[in-house]
Design a protein around this motif. Structure first.
Motif, PDB file in Angstrom:
ATOM      1  N   UNK A 105       0.785  -1.228   0.000  1.00 15.91           N
ATOM      2  CA  UNK A 105       0.000   0.000   0.000  1.00 15.91           C
ATOM      3  C   UNK A 105       0.814   1.273   0.000  1.00 15.91           C
ATOM      4  N   UNK A 106       2.118   1.179   0.233  1.00 17.75           N
ATOM      5  CA  UNK A 106       2.948   2.379   0.224  1.00 17.75           C
ATOM      6  C   UNK A 106       3.092   2.936  -1.190  1.00 17.75           C
ATOM      7  N   UNK A 107       3.239   4.255  -1.274  1.00 22.00           N
ATOM      8  CA  UNK A 107       3.559   4.930  -2.533  1.00 22.00           C
ATOM      9  C   UNK A 107       5.013   5.384  -2.457  1.00 22.00           C
ATOM     10  N   UNK A 108       5.821   4.996  -3.440  1.00 23.17           N
ATOM     11  CA  UNK A 108       7.242   5.360  -3.408  1.00 23.17           C
ATOM     12  C   UNK A 108       7.691   5.855  -4.781  1.00 23.17           C
ATOM     13  N   UNK A 121      16.503   5.885  -7.996  1.00 22.42           N
ATOM     14  CA  UNK A 121      16.233   6.129  -6.575  1.00 22.42           C
ATOM     15  C   UNK A 121      17.231   5.331  -5.741  1.00 22.42           C
ATOM     16  N   UNK A 122      17.209   5.563  -4.432  1.00 19.92           N
ATOM     17  CA  UNK A 122      18.175   4.952  -3.519  1.00 19.92           C
ATOM     18  C   UNK A 122      17.431   4.122  -2.476  1.00 19.92           C
ATOM     19  N   UNK A 140      14.231   4.246  -0.053  1.00 23.24           N
ATOM     20  CA  UNK A 140      14.265   5.268   0.986  1.00 23.24           C
ATOM     21  C   UNK A 140      13.892   6.607   0.358  1.00 23.24           C
ATOM     22  N   UNK A 141      12.721   7.117   0.708  1.00 27.83           N
ATOM     23  CA  UNK A 141      12.287   8.403   0.162  1.00 27.83           C
ATOM     24  C   UNK A 141      13.206   9.520   0.661  1.00 27.83           C
ATOM     25  N   UNK A 142      13.623   9.440   1.911  1.00 23.05           N
ATOM     26  CA  UNK A 142      14.485  10.477   2.484  1.00 23.05           C
ATOM     27  C   UNK A 142      15.841  10.517   1.776  1.00 23.05           C
ATOM     28  N   UNK A 143      16.473   9.363   1.610  1.00 21.55           N
ATOM     29  CA  UNK A 143      17.772   9.313   0.922  1.00 21.55           C
ATOM     30  C   UNK A 143      17.630   9.771  -0.534  1.00 21.55           C
ATOM     31  N   UNK A 169       7.416  15.512  -0.906  1.00 23.07           N
ATOM     32  CA  UNK A 169       8.025  14.231  -0.559  1.00 23.07           C
ATOM     33  C   UNK A 169       7.999  13.999   0.947  1.00 23.07           C
ATOM     34  N   UNK A 170       8.132  15.059   1.721  1.00 25.88           N
ATOM     35  CA  UNK A 170       7.977  14.918   3.179  1.00 25.88           C
ATOM     36  C   UNK A 170       6.571  14.423   3.510  1.00 25.88           C
TER      37      UNK A 170
END
Length: 292
Positions: A105-108, A121-122, A140-143, A169-170
């Protein structure tokens, strides 16, 4: 006569028993109907599917993002996300981010493009993933954002566009955190479903998760910037023909003078590009090491 009386008495008692249990069933049904619902479905007040120009920051935004207003006046809105391309654009650049819904269910993000250049992406271990058919479960959305921020700066993208990129993105991290904690149990482009027990604390949790997401992003940004700085210093040292672990400014200065004489045009070196490269590397290297 006695048998008839007995029969009627049995029928009466049976009727009373049946009525009693029937009334219990009605009371139980009414009680169930009066109970609060287990979940609440909320619909967005706006979306970015058709595009939106943020006049205050001069950035055009378009993509599968859905806006839900806070319950109380002055509260920050909540953003939900879907699959598709998220676009940020102004006079300094175009940033396209491809979003994908995972099985949990996550969106990345799975890749992004800055001014026509495609980037991967990383993952959570700092490894770049393939542009196609990668295992995006550990993105990792943050990275990825920190890498994206660095490349946007390299491409001349201004602060306003970078800031909007950061906010969206946050908020994507916040959206995924809520889903992981089952505070959003279902969603689509036209609704989110929240457990009834979490309705009163939902806005508070959004604020808490937003702060957590902010701290996570900038903790990676600091380490990513340090890593990038170390890589840059290593590249400059190679230009000066020095070991990449050299830290002494005296050694660097001595080597610079040596190379300046070696590659000076008056010494018969055919091109002055080499000496220009050495001078630029030396000046930047001094700034980098003094700053660190």
């Amino acid at each position: 006569m006695g048998s008839l009386f007995l029969f009627l008495a049995i029928m009466y008692v049976g009727y009373k028993v049946f009525s009693f249990f029937a009334s219990l069933g009605e009371d139980s049904t009414n009680q169930m109907n009066n109970e609060p619902p287990t979940h609440v479905t909320i619909h967005p007040v706006a979306n970015f599917m058709e595009g939106f120009y943020a006049e205050d920051c001069d950035v055009y935004i378009k993509g599968p993002v859905f806006l839900y207003s806070g319950e109380e006046e002055g509260e920050e809105p909540f953003y939900a996300y879907g699959e598709g391309t998220l676009l940020f654009r102004n006079s300094t650049g175009n940033v396209h981010i491809q979003l994908k819904k995972l099985n949990d269910g996550r969106i990345v993000p799975v890749k992004f493009c800055i001014n026509g250049t495609l980037f991967p992406v990383i993952d959570k271990n700092g490894v770049f993933l393939p542009l196609e058919n990668g295992n995006y479960n550990f993105v990792s959305i943050a990275r990825t954002f920190c890498f994206m921020l660095q490349e946007q700066s390299n491409k001349g993208v201004n602060h306003n566009l970078q800031q909007e990129n950061y906010l969206f993105l946050r908020n994507l991290i916040v959206f995924n955190m809520l889903g992981k904690r089952s505070m959003i149990t279902n969603y689509s482009n036209d609704h989110i479903t929240i457990p009834y027990k979490d309705v009163e604390i939902f806005d508070q949790k959004c604020v808490e998760f937003t702060e957590m997401a902010h701290k996570t992003i900038w903790s990676y940004e600091n380490s990513f910037s340090k890593q990038h700085q170390n890589q840059k210093i290593a590249e400059l040292l190679k230009i000066l023909e020095l070991p990449t672990d050299t830290k002494s400014l005296d050694v660097i200065k001595k080597q610079y003078r040596k190379l300046a004489q070696k590659y000076h045009p008056d010494k018969g070196y055919s091109s002055d590009e080499k000496i220009k490269q050495i001078i630029a590397a030396y000046e930047e290297l001094c700034e980098q090491l003094k700053a660190s």
